[in-house]
Design a protein around this motif. Structure first.
Motif, PDB file in Angstrom:
ATOM      1  N   MET A 298      54.450  29.571  49.953  1.00 49.27           N
ATOM      2  CA  MET A 298      55.141  30.601  50.709  1.00 49.27           C
ATOM      3  C   MET A 298      56.527  30.809  50.128  1.00 49.27           C
ATOM      4  O   MET A 298      57.171  29.865  49.694  1.00 49.27           O
ATOM      5  CB  MET A 298      55.274  30.193  52.176  1.00 49.27           C
ATOM      6  N   ARG A 299      56.986  32.051  50.142  1.00 52.15           N
ATOM      7  CA  ARG A 299      58.346  32.386  49.731  1.00 52.15           C
ATOM      8  C   ARG A 299      59.087  32.963  50.932  1.00 52.15           C
ATOM      9  O   ARG A 299      58.506  33.679  51.734  1.00 52.15           O
ATOM     10  CB  ARG A 299      58.336  33.443  48.635  1.00 52.15           C
ATOM     11  N   VAL A 300      60.367  32.674  51.017  1.00 47.29           N
ATOM     12  CA  VAL A 300      61.233  33.326  52.001  1.00 47.29           C
ATOM     13  C   VAL A 300      62.187  34.181  51.182  1.00 47.29           C
ATOM     14  O   VAL A 300      62.977  33.662  50.397  1.00 47.29           O
ATOM     15  CB  VAL A 300      61.995  32.305  52.857  1.00 47.29           C
ATOM     16  N   LEU A 301      62.108  35.492  51.340  1.00 46.85           N
ATOM     17  CA  LEU A 301      62.904  36.408  50.528  1.00 46.85           C
ATOM     18  C   LEU A 301      63.955  37.121  51.370  1.00 46.85           C
ATOM     19  O   LEU A 301      63.793  37.302  52.570  1.00 46.85           O
ATOM     20  CB  LEU A 301      61.979  37.449  49.887  1.00 46.85           C
TER      21      LEU A 301
END
Length: 194
Positions: A1-4
């Protein structure tokens, strides 16, 4: 997962109890003697006192504000580094600093700070029941059909985040972030420096 595209709000303890006490004395002195500021507050229906529209040289007038400015200048430089801003050939300048004293019902409606890069508030006095600061997700206008969030949604997923200020602490954020101060539920003064 990425948090952008994260929006950072920094909280840091600044100065000593003596600095905070000195700033409180200065705030009450200003509230008593600043005729132009009090006239502006009366004309604008401001619930309390602010030097926002009357005084722009507090660090030159009071050594307590000069000391606070030194702390804020260091905090702003760290904020820029932590945000990976390329400051080569640029500098940050504290060009606006004012006092706010809010009593019962005192609040600030939602706003941003145009023409600024970093905004923040240093909390001098925060009595029990003082208004929290509310931050608004900057993507809110683009969430046309987004479902409501569950009650247990984590803070980073919420559309509004309420932060309880703490005496002697400073909150910093980028100036485009919409924020407001919720109404105070105490007749004791909430004193801050913006």
């Amino acid at each position: 997962m990425r948090v952008l595209f994260a929006t950072r709000i920094e909280e840091l303890k600044i100065g000593s109890a003596a600095l905070r006490e000195g700033l409180e004395r200065c705030a009450w002195l200003l509230e008593e003697e600043d005729a132009a500021g009090n006239a502006w507050c009366e004309a604008e229906g401001y619930d309390g006192y602010t030097s926002y529209a009357s005084l722009d040289d507090l660090p030159e007038r009071f050594p307590e504000f000069a000391e606070l400015k030194k702390h804020l200048d260091k905090a702003a430089a760290k904020f820029a580094r932590d945000h990976s801003w390329d400051m080569d050939g640029l500098s940050l300048t504290l060009d606006a600093i004012w006092v706010n004293i809010l009593g019962e019902g005192g609040h600030h409606s939602g706003h941003i700070h145009p023409g600024s890069v970093i905004s923040g508030t240093y909390y001098v006095a925060v009595p029990e029941g003082a208004g929290r600061i509310k931050y608004e997700d900057p993507r809110l206008a683009m969430m046309m059909a987004a479902p409501q969030l569950r009650e247990d949604a984590p803070e980073e997923a919420r559309r509004f985040v309420y932060v309880q200020p703490r005496e002697g602490h400073c909150l910093l954020w980028e100036s485009w972030l919409r924020h407001e101060v919720m109404p105070s539920r105490t007749d004791e003064a909430r004193i801050s420096v913006r």
